[in-house]
Design a protein around this motif. Sequence first.
Motif, short mmCIF file in Angstrom:
data_model
loop_
_atom_site.label_atom_id
_atom_site.label_comp_id
_atom_site.label_asym_id
_atom_site.label_seq_id
_atom_site.Cartn_x
_atom_site.Cartn_y
_atom_site.Cartn_z
N ALA A 189 -9.99 19.22 -45.53
CA ALA A 189 -11.36 19.42 -46.03
C ALA A 189 -11.43 20.35 -47.24
CB ALA A 189 -12.24 19.98 -44.91
N LYS A 190 -10.43 21.17 -47.46
CA LYS A 190 -10.49 22.17 -48.54
C LYS A 190 -10.78 21.56 -49.91
CE LYS A 190 -7.79 25.90 -50.69
NZ LYS A 190 -7.78 25.34 -52.06
N PRO A 191 -10.03 20.55 -50.36
CA PRO A 191 -10.32 20.01 -51.71
C PRO A 191 -11.70 19.39 -51.82
CG PRO A 191 -8.69 18.65 -50.57
CD PRO A 191 -8.84 19.90 -49.77
N GLU A 192 -12.19 18.78 -50.74
CA GLU A 192 -13.52 18.18 -50.79
C GLU A 192 -14.61 19.26 -50.78
OE1 GLU A 192 -13.79 15.13 -51.52
OE2 GLU A 192 -11.63 14.83 -51.28
N THR A 193 -14.34 20.37 -50.10
CA THR A 193 -15.28 21.49 -50.12
C THR A 193 -15.37 22.06 -51.53
OG1 THR A 193 -14.62 22.02 -47.84
CG2 THR A 193 -15.86 23.70 -49.03
N GLU B 63 -13.75 12.59 -43.31
CA GLU B 63 -13.48 11.85 -42.07
C GLU B 63 -12.51 10.70 -42.32
OE1 GLU B 63 -17.59 12.77 -39.56
OE2 GLU B 63 -17.41 10.90 -40.70
N LEU B 64 -12.63 10.04 -43.46
CA LEU B 64 -11.67 8.98 -43.80
C LEU B 64 -10.27 9.56 -43.98
CD1 LEU B 64 -13.75 6.82 -46.30
CD2 LEU B 64 -12.89 6.10 -44.06
N ASN B 65 -10.19 10.71 -44.64
CA ASN B 65 -8.89 11.35 -44.84
C ASN B 65 -8.29 11.82 -43.52
OD1 ASN B 65 -8.93 10.95 -47.61
ND2 ASN B 65 -9.86 12.95 -48.04
N TYR C 25 -6.82 8.66 -41.79
CA TYR C 25 -5.63 8.03 -42.36
C TYR C 25 -4.57 9.03 -42.82
CZ TYR C 25 -8.54 3.90 -42.17
OH TYR C 25 -9.32 2.87 -41.73
N SER C 26 -4.74 10.29 -42.45
CA SER C 26 -3.73 11.29 -42.83
C SER C 26 -2.54 11.24 -41.88
CB SER C 26 -4.35 12.68 -42.82
OG SER C 26 -4.76 13.03 -41.51
#
Length: 254
Positions: free
Chosen positions: A87-91, A248-250, A253-254
């Motif tokens: 979530a860090k990069p999206e934040t 949520e997608l990441n 599929y992570s």
Amino acid sequence: MGKQARYAVKSVETAFRIVDALKTLNGAGVSELAAHLDIPKSTVHNYLSTLVQEEFVVKEGSSYRVGIQFLEYGAYARSELDIYEIAKPETDRLAESTGELANLMVEEHGRGSYLYRARGEDAVQVEAHVGTRVPLHTTALGKAILAYLPPERVDEIVDQHGLAPATSRTVTDRDELDEELAEIREAGVAFDDEERLAGLHCVAAPILSTDDRILGALSVSGPSNRIQDERFTEELPRKVLETVNVIELNVTYS
């Protein structure tokens, strides 16, 4: 304080009470700590000496403060949570696109912990920092988390921590809280209308796994005179939901 252990070790409890008091008092001497905790000065001195020896507390003259070694443990604990790295990069992107303060929170021991914060160009400075723990019912982030916890877990949290007000606008009635949690599940977003800090608005959404297990929550917050009307009720909720969808997608599929 967390749930009382059945066979709590008194010495460990005392050590952490002293550390917590050092944080609360922003550093203190033996006499001040002894008075604050109602513990004999000799006992406080012995504990402090051991904590200094183990490098968890620093002595500066006659005063003591919490040591930076705790930061190592906090950073390690955060790095062990997959949601942080995902979530860090999206934040960061959410903060940049809105110009406001973007926040990532998780629940631990019935409280909300700020796992990460990113500042946009116009972000305001607030008192909470990464690692700060707050009552879940006082924030949009926390309410988004509560809305997707099992009902019995919500009961446990409310029984343990209560619904104390942070401002005059905090939800403190259980029935009212339950109604709002139902609305959050219906809309997918939660709002904080100056419920934790006067003059601050916040919009949050839960981050869910593929089996609808709550992983955390993401929000945007800013001054109420700037986040209002359609920006508060439509624009920012849309941006938060779009960002959560990517996270949520990441996660999937992570």
